[in-house]
Scaffold this motif. Sequence first.
Motif, PDB file in Angstrom:
ATOM      1  N   THR A   4       0.859  -1.183   0.000  1.00  7.85           N
ATOM      2  CA  THR A   4       0.000   0.000   0.000  1.00  7.85           C
ATOM      3  C   THR A   4       0.899   1.238   0.000  1.00  7.85           C
ATOM      4  O   THR A   4       2.089   1.164   0.345  1.00  7.85           O
ATOM      5  CB  THR A   4      -0.888   0.052   1.256  1.00  7.85           C
ATOM      6  OG1 THR A   4      -0.054   0.247   2.404  1.00  7.85           O
ATOM      7  CG2 THR A   4      -1.720  -1.215   1.411  1.00  7.85           C
ATOM      8  N   PRO A   5       0.337   2.394  -0.349  1.00  6.54           N
ATOM      9  CA  PRO A   5       1.132   3.620  -0.228  1.00  6.54           C
ATOM     10  C   PRO A   5       1.636   3.836   1.204  1.00  6.54           C
ATOM     11  O   PRO A   5       2.767   4.280   1.405  1.00  6.54           O
ATOM     12  CB  PRO A   5       0.159   4.720  -0.654  1.00  6.54           C
ATOM     13  CG  PRO A   5      -0.781   4.034  -1.591  1.00  6.54           C
ATOM     14  CD  PRO A   5      -0.954   2.647  -1.005  1.00  6.54           C
ATOM     15  N   GLN A   6       0.818   3.484   2.190  1.00  6.72           N
ATOM     16  CA  GLN A   6       1.229   3.629   3.582  1.00  6.72           C
ATOM     17  C   GLN A   6       2.463   2.770   3.870  1.00  6.72           C
ATOM     18  O   GLN A   6       3.378   3.206   4.578  1.00  6.72           O
ATOM     19  CB  GLN A   6       0.087   3.238   4.535  1.00  6.72           C
ATOM     20  CG  GLN A   6      -1.116   4.142   4.469  1.00  6.72           C
ATOM     21  CD  GLN A   6      -2.166   3.719   3.444  1.00  6.72           C
ATOM     22  OE1 GLN A   6      -1.869   3.150   2.405  1.00  6.72           O
ATOM     23  NE2 GLN A   6      -3.418   4.035   3.740  1.00  6.72           N
ATOM     24  N   ASP A   7       2.475   1.544   3.334  1.00 10.15           N
ATOM     25  CA  ASP A   7       3.635   0.665   3.502  1.00 10.15           C
ATOM     26  C   ASP A   7       4.886   1.294   2.893  1.00 10.15           C
ATOM     27  O   ASP A   7       5.980   1.196   3.453  1.00 10.15           O
ATOM     28  CB  ASP A   7       3.403  -0.695   2.834  1.00 10.15           C
ATOM     29  CG  ASP A   7       2.316  -1.518   3.481  1.00 10.15           C
ATOM     30  OD1 ASP A   7       1.984  -1.281   4.662  1.00 10.15           O
ATOM     31  OD2 ASP A   7       1.774  -2.403   2.775  1.00 10.15           O
ATOM     32  N   ALA A   8       4.726   1.915   1.725  1.00 11.22           N
ATOM     33  CA  ALA A   8       5.874   2.524   1.042  1.00 11.22           C
ATOM     34  C   ALA A   8       6.434   3.692   1.843  1.00 11.22           C
ATOM     35  O   ALA A   8       7.654   3.869   1.937  1.00 11.22           O
ATOM     36  CB  ALA A   8       5.481   2.974  -0.368  1.00 11.22           C
ATOM     37  N   VAL A   9       5.552   4.501   2.422  1.00  8.33           N
ATOM     38  CA  VAL A   9       6.013   5.620   3.255  1.00  8.33           C
ATOM     39  C   VAL A   9       6.772   5.079   4.465  1.00  8.33           C
ATOM     40  O   VAL A   9       7.872   5.547   4.787  1.00  8.33           O
ATOM     41  CB  VAL A   9       4.825   6.513   3.679  1.00  8.33           C
ATOM     42  CG1 VAL A   9       5.246   7.512   4.754  1.00  8.33           C
ATOM     43  CG2 VAL A   9       4.243   7.246   2.467  1.00  8.33           C
ATOM     44  N   ALA A  10       6.219   4.086   5.139  1.00 12.77           N
ATOM     45  CA  ALA A  10       6.888   3.509   6.312  1.00 12.77           C
ATOM     46  C   ALA A  10       8.217   2.872   5.916  1.00 12.77           C
ATOM     47  O   ALA A  10       9.218   3.017   6.636  1.00 12.77           O
ATOM     48  CB  ALA A  10       5.980   2.481   6.986  1.00 12.77           C
ATOM     49  N   ALA A  11       8.259   2.189   4.784  1.00 14.67           N
ATOM     50  CA  ALA A  11       9.499   1.551   4.339  1.00 14.67           C
ATOM     51  C   ALA A  11      10.581   2.598   4.069  1.00 14.67           C
ATOM     52  O   ALA A  11      11.769   2.363   4.333  1.00 14.67           O
ATOM     53  CB  ALA A  11       9.241   0.710   3.089  1.00 14.67           C
TER      54      ALA A  11
END
Length: 130
Positions: A4-11
């Motif tokens: 998800t976009p949220q996962d990409a930001v956290a990564a």
Amino acid sequence: MTGTPQDAVAAWWQAMRDRDPEALARLAVPEFLSSGGPSGRTVGLAGLLAEAAAFFAQARIDTWSVDDLVVRPYGPTAVCSYRWSESGSHLGVPFAMRGLATDVLVHRDGRWRHVAHHVSALPADDGAGR
């Protein structure tokens, strides 16, 4: 990894904490653009990776957070805005920073990748979270 976009930001922020320029490169597209930050500069992917490697050689991030993340999806593109904070040390001196960020992500090769990352630093926290 970046379902998800949220996962990409956290990564992205975790790669900074892990001092991992290779992860940053995998999280971005070749035409990536980064702007803002303490020096107000704008750089492409090669410039970001060079800056990150220099930072990682002298500093570490101990904690980071992303709060109030808002994702606006536009098909295979997403615009993410949020508040961020980080703390660690640079050349042995503790630091704490916080600010606002906007990331533009594109769904490519089956995962969300950064096209652009912009941060604006905010003044030091006054103790009340402001």
